[in-house]
Design an enzyme around this catalytic site. Structure first.
Site, PDB file in Angstrom:
ATOM      1  N   CYS A 112      -3.764   8.908   8.799  1.00  0.00           N
ATOM      2  CA  CYS A 112      -3.068   8.748  10.088  1.00  0.00           C
ATOM      3  C   CYS A 112      -3.572   9.627  11.227  1.00  0.00           C
ATOM      4  O   CYS A 112      -3.742   9.139  12.342  1.00  0.00           O
ATOM      5  CB  CYS A 112      -1.568   8.996   9.900  1.00  0.00           C
ATOM      6  SG  CYS A 112      -0.717   7.622   9.127  1.00  0.00           S
ATOM      7  N   ARG A 123      -8.594   9.228   2.054  1.00  0.00           N
ATOM      8  CA  ARG A 123      -9.001   8.774   3.384  1.00  0.00           C
ATOM      9  C   ARG A 123      -9.195   9.940   4.347  1.00  0.00           C
ATOM     10  O   ARG A 123      -8.317  10.770   4.521  1.00  0.00           O
ATOM     11  CB  ARG A 123      -7.968   7.781   3.933  1.00  0.00           C
ATOM     12  CG  ARG A 123      -8.053   6.419   3.251  1.00  0.00           C
ATOM     13  CD  ARG A 123      -6.961   5.473   3.707  1.00  0.00           C
ATOM     14  NE  ARG A 123      -5.652   5.852   3.194  1.00  0.00           N
ATOM     15  CZ  ARG A 123      -4.537   5.144   3.398  1.00  0.00           C
ATOM     16  NH1 ARG A 123      -4.589   4.047   4.129  1.00  0.00           N
ATOM     17  NH2 ARG A 123      -3.393   5.540   2.894  1.00  0.00           N
ATOM     18  N   SER A 174       3.504  -0.820   9.960  1.00  0.00           N
ATOM     19  CA  SER A 174       2.179  -0.201  10.046  1.00  0.00           C
ATOM     20  C   SER A 174       2.123   0.696  11.278  1.00  0.00           C
ATOM     21  O   SER A 174       2.869   0.493  12.243  1.00  0.00           O
ATOM     22  CB  SER A 174       1.096  -1.276  10.169  1.00  0.00           C
ATOM     23  OG  SER A 174       1.170  -2.202   9.111  1.00  0.00           O
ATOM     24  N   GLU A 187       6.721   4.668  10.250  1.00  0.00           N
ATOM     25  CA  GLU A 187       6.972   5.564   9.116  1.00  0.00           C
ATOM     26  C   GLU A 187       6.533   6.982   9.486  1.00  0.00           C
ATOM     27  O   GLU A 187       5.572   7.175  10.220  1.00  0.00           O
ATOM     28  CB  GLU A 187       6.260   5.061   7.858  1.00  0.00           C
ATOM     29  CG  GLU A 187       4.755   4.818   7.983  1.00  0.00           C
ATOM     30  CD  GLU A 187       3.919   6.057   7.816  1.00  0.00           C
ATOM     31  OE1 GLU A 187       4.443   7.061   7.318  1.00  0.00           O
ATOM     32  OE2 GLU A 187       2.738   6.024   8.199  1.00  0.00           O
ATOM     33  N   PHE A 188       7.258   7.957   8.950  1.00  0.00           N
ATOM     34  CA  PHE A 188       6.924   9.370   9.176  1.00  0.00           C
ATOM     35  C   PHE A 188       6.763  10.078   7.825  1.00  0.00           C
ATOM     36  O   PHE A 188       7.246  11.182   7.638  1.00  0.00           O
ATOM     37  CB  PHE A 188       8.013  10.046  10.009  1.00  0.00           C
ATOM     38  CG  PHE A 188       8.124   9.506  11.411  1.00  0.00           C
ATOM     39  CD1 PHE A 188       7.210   9.882  12.392  1.00  0.00           C
ATOM     40  CD2 PHE A 188       9.119   8.615  11.756  1.00  0.00           C
ATOM     41  CE1 PHE A 188       7.300   9.385  13.687  1.00  0.00           C
ATOM     42  CE2 PHE A 188       9.221   8.107  13.042  1.00  0.00           C
ATOM     43  CZ  PHE A 188       8.310   8.495  14.014  1.00  0.00           C
ATOM     44  N   GLY A 197       0.805  -1.219   0.000  1.00  0.00           N
ATOM     45  CA  GLY A 197       0.000   0.000   0.000  1.00  0.00           C
ATOM     46  C   GLY A 197       0.834   1.263   0.000  1.00  0.00           C
ATOM     47  O   GLY A 197       1.963   1.289  -0.490  1.00  0.00           O
ATOM     48  N   PHE A 210      -7.322  14.384   0.108  1.00  0.00           N
ATOM     49  CA  PHE A 210      -7.213  15.055   1.407  1.00  0.00           C
ATOM     50  C   PHE A 210      -6.138  16.132   1.408  1.00  0.00           C
ATOM     51  O   PHE A 210      -6.141  17.026   2.257  1.00  0.00           O
ATOM     52  CB  PHE A 210      -6.991  14.036   2.535  1.00  0.00           C
ATOM     53  CG  PHE A 210      -5.557  13.654   2.798  1.00  0.00           C
ATOM     54  CD1 PHE A 210      -4.794  14.350   3.718  1.00  0.00           C
ATOM     55  CD2 PHE A 210      -4.970  12.578   2.134  1.00  0.00           C
ATOM     56  CE1 PHE A 210      -3.475  14.002   3.973  1.00  0.00           C
ATOM     57  CE2 PHE A 210      -3.663  12.213   2.386  1.00  0.00           C
ATOM     58  CZ  PHE A 210      -2.903  12.931   3.307  1.00  0.00           C
ATOM     59  N   ALA A 231       3.808  11.911  17.545  1.00  0.00           N
ATOM     60  CA  ALA A 231       4.198  12.850  16.483  1.00  0.00           C
ATOM     61  C   ALA A 231       2.964  13.290  15.700  1.00  0.00           C
ATOM     62  O   ALA A 231       2.756  14.493  15.464  1.00  0.00           O
ATOM     63  CB  ALA A 231       5.218  12.197  15.545  1.00  0.00           C
TER      64      ALA A 231
END
Length: 464
Positions: free
Chosen positions: A273, A343, A128, A158-159, A11, A335, A220
């Site tokens: 997120c 999303r 994830s 992940e960032f 993904g 978005f 974060a």
């Protein structure tokens, strides 16, 4: 030394991350596996399932050399020294923790499959976005259900920011790797560190204990979302007091203790997120008996919902308290710009509010297909799929979207919107012609000179 990496999940995170790892580590074979055959097939073409600037170039350099996309998950697991779990972790829609807790069933299924298939020792990496102490659950499953293989579990959140993901991967602020503080755990941390160190300076690779790494990702995102909700709350105050939110944001952003980032008022944040991670944080706080902390973070979400609702209500009030039968042009559905991800996009909720008031909506977005827009609306369950398709039209031409519209709502900050022939758009609209700039990206002074009635976020001129 890691020779073979397998990533389960192709993904938004798994695909781009593995593409860059493969590009920068030509000596490592990287297999990206997914149960979704259609998605894997797309990764093997030039029409990738993820739109991200620069991604196709990276994929084409590594694909077929040491980067492979496949549906054979078991083969990927068997061959790998290191396995990344990068599957979806949506908010639960059922049972205990419904609406807040992360749904970990896909992660658990991954862990069970790894335990069942693995015949040699593996390093398992959580990629994830996961709640704190998920690694413990993964470790328990691997140790209790696995055969003779030994497993080390690492957290490597992940960032990435969508739209800049490739640059974020190539030039990260930091890479976070958490693991057990045992000799075996520290060895595993170092193995993953070496993978990233092929292009990331060692001082930017932060090694922590497992729980710190997992929690850092949630915090974060919570802090970033909090800044957006904070400035959006002030935008409402600016509109009624005559202040300008951009001037306020600039003034406070020059304070080095505050800084200028994430102080751009808008119609509200979206993406996969922010909301999910804050809800997760709220659930954790409630679970561990910290209700006051939970309420604090819950308010960040409440304010974001308020901002989207306020934007839609402002359109209705301004259009003489009814949009029934009126054409509203919505520019943007993603978005944020430079992604096709929808999303939790503000567009979904703004459209839903307007449709409840019987508006006829016409949408243009340069990257989001109609099927995604309808799927987003259908998921809300507010009305039937047929009603959604009857009241919301999707077009491929922004001028067509705006023709004969009573109002235009700017939802996504696509750069192309600034370059349109706004005189032409004005000439073909119903009068008075309203623009509601949910991103404050247009030249409002120029638009008002043309004749538009302009409403910006946190702006008080109102166009009257």
């Amino acid at each position: 030394m890691v020779k073979n990496i397998c990533c389960i999940g192709a993904g938004y995170v798994g695909g781009p991350t593995m593409a860059v790892i493969a590009l920068k580590n030509p000596q490592i074979k990287v297999n990206v596996v997914d149960i979704n055959a259609e998605r894997i097939a797309a990764w093997n073409t030039d029409d990738l399932p993820v739109y991200e600037p620069g991604l196709l170039d990276v994929v084409k350099q590594a694909r077929g050399r040491n980067l492979f996309f496949d549906t054979d998950i078991e083969k990927g697991i068997r061959e790998a020294d290191m396995i990344f779990i990068s599957v979806n972790t949506p908010t639960k829609t059922y049972g205990l923790g419904k609406g807040k807790a992360a749904d970990l069933r896909y992660v658990e299924l991954c862990a069970r499959q790894i335990a069942e298939v693995a015949t040699s020792d593996k390093i398992v990496v959580e990629k994830s976005t996961l709640p704190v102490r998920t690694a413990q659950a993964i470790k328990t499953i691997l140790s209790e259900t696995g055969g003779k293989a030994n497993f080390q579990v690492l957290s490597n959140p992940e960032f990435l920011a969508e739209g800049t993901a490739i640059n974020d991967l190539l030039e990260p602020d930091r890479v976070l790797i958490g693991g057990d503080q045992t000799p075996e755990g520290l060895t595993a941390i170092e193995e993953l560190t070496q993978v990233y160190a092929s292009w990331v300076p060692r001082e930017r690779i932060i090694q922590t204990r497992l729980w710190s790494s997992e929690l850092s990702k949630l915090i974060a995102n919570a802090f970033l979302a909090q800044r957006i909700s904070s400035i959006n709350s002030i935008s409402a105050l600016c509109e009624v007091t005559g202040a300008d939110v951009d001037e306020v944001a600039y003034a406070i952003g020059t304070d080095s203790r505050i800084g200028p980032k994430f102080l751009k008022a808008s119609v509200g944040f979206g993406g996969s997120c922010f909301q999910k991670d804050i809800l997760n944080l709220v659930y954790l706080c409630e679970y561990f008996g910290l209700p006051e902390v939970a309420r604090y973070w819950e308010q960040v979400i409440a304010l974001n919902d308020y901002q989207k609702r306020r934007f839609a209500q402002n359109i209705i009030h301004t259009l003489f308290n009814t949009v029934s039968g009126k054409k509203i042009a919505m520019l943007g559905w993603a978005f944020k710009k430079d992604t096709n991800d929808t999303r939790e996009s503000a567009a979904i909720y703004v459209a839903d509010h307007l449709l409840n008031d019987m508006a006829n909506i016409c949408v243009y977005d340069p990257k989001v297909p109609a099927k995604s827009m309808y799927a987003d609306l259908d998921y809300l369950g507010t009305r039937s799929p047929d009603e959604n398709r009857k009241s919301l039209t999707v077009v491929n031409d922004p001028y067509e979207a705006c023709k004969n519209a009573h109002a235009i709502a700017i939802i996504t900050e696509w750069d192309e919107f600034k370059a349109y022939d706004w005189q032409r758009i004005y000439d073909n609209m119903m009068k008075p012609a309203f623009i509601f700039d949910g991103r404050n990206i247009l030249d409002h002074k120029r638009l008002m000179e043309i004749g538009f009635k302009v409403k910006g976020i946190g702006k008080s001129y109102g166009g009257s």
